[in-house]
Design a protein around this motif. Structure first.
Motif, PDB file in Angstrom:
ATOM      1  N   PHE A   1      -7.348  -3.531   7.302  1.00  0.00           N
ATOM      2  CA  PHE A   1      -6.609  -2.280   7.169  1.00  0.00           C
ATOM      3  C   PHE A   1      -7.377  -1.288   6.298  1.00  0.00           C
ATOM      4  N   LEU A   2      -7.839  -1.744   5.129  1.00  0.00           N
ATOM      5  CA  LEU A   2      -8.561  -0.858   4.214  1.00  0.00           C
ATOM      6  C   LEU A   2      -9.852  -0.336   4.841  1.00  0.00           C
ATOM      7  N   ASP A   3     -10.558  -1.209   5.548  1.00  0.00           N
ATOM      8  CA  ASP A   3     -11.799  -0.800   6.207  1.00  0.00           C
ATOM      9  C   ASP A   3     -11.527   0.201   7.326  1.00  0.00           C
ATOM     10  N   ALA A   4     -10.504  -0.075   8.138  1.00  0.00           N
ATOM     11  CA  ALA A   4     -10.177   0.805   9.256  1.00  0.00           C
ATOM     12  C   ALA A   4      -9.727   2.186   8.784  1.00  0.00           C
ATOM     13  N   GLU A   5      -9.007   2.215   7.665  1.00  0.00           N
ATOM     14  CA  GLU A   5      -8.519   3.488   7.120  1.00  0.00           C
ATOM     15  C   GLU A   5      -9.579   4.210   6.282  1.00  0.00           C
ATOM     16  N   GLY A   6     -10.687   3.529   6.008  1.00  0.00           N
ATOM     17  CA  GLY A   6     -11.742   4.153   5.202  1.00  0.00           C
ATOM     18  C   GLY A   6     -11.317   4.396   3.763  1.00  0.00           C
ATOM     19  N   VAL A   7     -10.506   3.502   3.211  1.00  0.00           N
ATOM     20  CA  VAL A   7      -9.981   3.681   1.850  1.00  0.00           C
ATOM     21  C   VAL A   7     -11.111   3.536   0.837  1.00  0.00           C
TER      22      VAL A   7
ATOM     23  N   TRP B   1       0.863  -1.176   0.000  1.00  0.00           N
ATOM     24  CA  TRP B   1       0.000   0.000   0.000  1.00  0.00           C
ATOM     25  C   TRP B   1       0.898   1.223   0.000  1.00  0.00           C
ATOM     26  N   PRO B   2       0.665   2.274  -0.760  1.00  0.00           N
ATOM     27  CA  PRO B   2      -0.534   2.571  -1.536  1.00  0.00           C
ATOM     28  C   PRO B   2      -0.427   2.223  -3.021  1.00  0.00           C
TER      29      PRO B   2
END
Length: 102
Positions: free
Chosen positions: A71-77, A28-29
């Motif tokens: 990770f993606l969900d927690a970061e709101g990506v 990422w990213p």
């Protein structure tokens, strides 16, 4: 650019899907940038078509699928498909994508 960018034409809508494949752990990213570029190309080519479209972004990984999704969900990506926001769905390499459920 992502590994695959496809349009599935269904009776009531088009499915615009960008897919990035990573054999191991996804960095990422960088993969997000690649998926974003695939969605941009799809929107530029098909986003103005008559049928409404359902954009999808898939990250197919060989390792740590659950950790990456968390990770993606927690970061709101989110990625852009024109004015719409698209979630990234992390899937296992070799799994199928059923566009009829999209």
């Amino acid at each position: 650019m992502c590994d695959f960018a496809v349009i599935a034409v269904l009776p009531e809508r088009n499915i615009a899907a960008a897919v990035e494949l990573k054999l191991g752990i996804a960095p990422w990213p960088r993969f997000g940038d690649q998926l974003q570029e695939g969605l941009r190309v799809l929107h530029d080519e098909f986003g103005q078509a008559g049928a409404p479209s359902a954009p999808k972004a898939y990250l197919a990984v060989g390792k740590e699928r659950h950790e990456m999704q968390e990770f993606l969900d927690a970061e709101g990506v989110r990625l852009d498909y024109g004015p719409r926001q698209v979630l990234i769905e992390v899937i296992d390499c070799g799994s199928c994508i059923n566009v009829s459920e999209a």
